[in-house]
Design an enzyme around this catalytic site. Structure first.
Site, PDB file in Angstrom:
ATOM      1  N   LYS A 199      -0.705   5.005   4.402  1.00  0.00           N
ATOM      2  CA  LYS A 199      -1.631   4.088   5.075  1.00  0.00           C
ATOM      3  C   LYS A 199      -1.195   3.891   6.523  1.00  0.00           C
ATOM      4  O   LYS A 199      -0.026   3.626   6.799  1.00  0.00           O
ATOM      5  CB  LYS A 199      -1.698   2.748   4.343  1.00  0.00           C
ATOM      6  CG  LYS A 199      -2.751   1.805   4.921  1.00  0.00           C
ATOM      7  CD  LYS A 199      -3.015   0.632   4.000  1.00  0.00           C
ATOM      8  CE  LYS A 199      -4.059  -0.307   4.594  1.00  0.00           C
ATOM      9  NZ  LYS A 199      -5.375   0.357   4.775  1.00  0.00           N
ATOM     10  N   HIS A 209       0.835  -1.196   0.000  1.00  0.00           N
ATOM     11  CA  HIS A 209       0.000   0.000   0.000  1.00  0.00           C
ATOM     12  C   HIS A 209       0.872   1.250   0.000  1.00  0.00           C
ATOM     13  O   HIS A 209       2.069   1.190   0.263  1.00  0.00           O
ATOM     14  CB  HIS A 209      -0.932   0.025   1.216  1.00  0.00           C
ATOM     15  CG  HIS A 209      -2.131  -0.854   1.073  1.00  0.00           C
ATOM     16  ND1 HIS A 209      -2.120  -2.174   1.446  1.00  0.00           N
ATOM     17  CD2 HIS A 209      -3.370  -0.615   0.575  1.00  0.00           C
ATOM     18  CE1 HIS A 209      -3.313  -2.715   1.203  1.00  0.00           C
ATOM     19  NE2 HIS A 209      -4.089  -1.786   0.678  1.00  0.00           N
TER      20      HIS A 209
END
Length: 259
Positions: free
Chosen positions: A153, A149
């Site tokens: 995040k 990600h």
């Protein structure tokens, strides 16, 4: 008749995507925008009600469905607000503690609430396919997962990785919390058979990639889901909102209910 949508976290990346789709697709209409006090001023001039909490906007949007992709503490506030008003709520937030999840389940007895760690159709199809693959391959195959990600995040492993991990663990008759391994370092000995590794990588602007590895004698199977844009999650959230309109309180709904 279009489904009226209130977007919580309207200035966020997901909030902006959902707001745009809700305002441009004929099946939906934008009924309200919510963001924190320090950001709500930037929403001035919107053609719908604006506020710094969902509770402040709900009375101005009867029958609307709220969509919340924010943080656990904010999403819980949203759930408490709809539990008091009777509105419906779709939550795409991840990172909830077990206690927070328990509260969501209780609040869902008072209002229609839908929660999913990943709103994409592809990921939720994987949740159906992976258990079948796990059972077919048997215990001779070790299961590992890697998720990638973007560097902003906050939670790790991702909610999607944990959801997929639960699907895999259930197929083996395990509880994920009992067998999950998210870090290996030093002289740790051989890998236990009853283990599912979930490793997280963070960097750049990666929307989301999840790869499950089945590693057995002489071969390896890899199953990957890659999200190319946030539209995938936004479309899934809007689809969940339209579906939730016809549902009654009583349970915390999820993607399995909708499919």
């Amino acid at each position: 008749m279009s489904t009226a949508i209130i977007v919580v976290g309207a200035n966020g990346r997901m909030g902006k995507t959902i707001s745009h789709l809700a305002a441009t697709e004929s099946a939906f209409s934008l009924a309200g925008l919510v963001d924190s006090r320090e950001h709500v001023e930037s929403l001035a001039g919107a053609s719908c009600p604006v506020g710094d909490s969902l509770a402040a906007v709900l009375p101005k949007a009867p029958g609307a469905v709220a969509i919340d992709f924010t943080a656990p503490s904010v999403s819980l506030q949203s759930a408490r607000a709809v539990a008091a008003s009777g509105h419906a709520l779709v939550i795409g937030t991840t990172g909830f503690t077990d206690a927070e999840k328990d509260e969501l389940h209780e609040l869902a007895k008072k209002a229609p609430i839908f929660w999913a760690s990943n709103m994409s159709i592809g990921v939720n199809v994987l949740c159906k396919i992976l258990p079948e693959l796990t059972r077919a391959l048997g215990d001779a195959y070790d299961i590992e997962m890697v998720e990638l990600h973007h560097n902003r995040k906050k939670d790790s492993p991702s909610g999607t990785a944990l959801t997929l991990g639960e699907c895999l663990a259930e197929a083996r008759g395990w509880q994920l919390n009992d067998v999950r391994c998210s870090a290996r370092d030093g002289i740790i000995g051989e890998r236990p058979k009853a283990q599912i590794g979930i490793q997280a990588i963070r960097g750049g602007d990666v929307v989301g990639v999840h790869t499950v590895y089945f590693m057995g004698p002489g071969e390896r199977i890899e199953v990957t889901h890659q999200a190319h844009s946030r539209d995938t999650f936004a479309q899934g959230a809007l689809r969940a909102a339209a579906w939730l309109v016809g549902q009654k309180p009583g349970k915390l709904y999820g993607m399995r209910d909708m499919f």
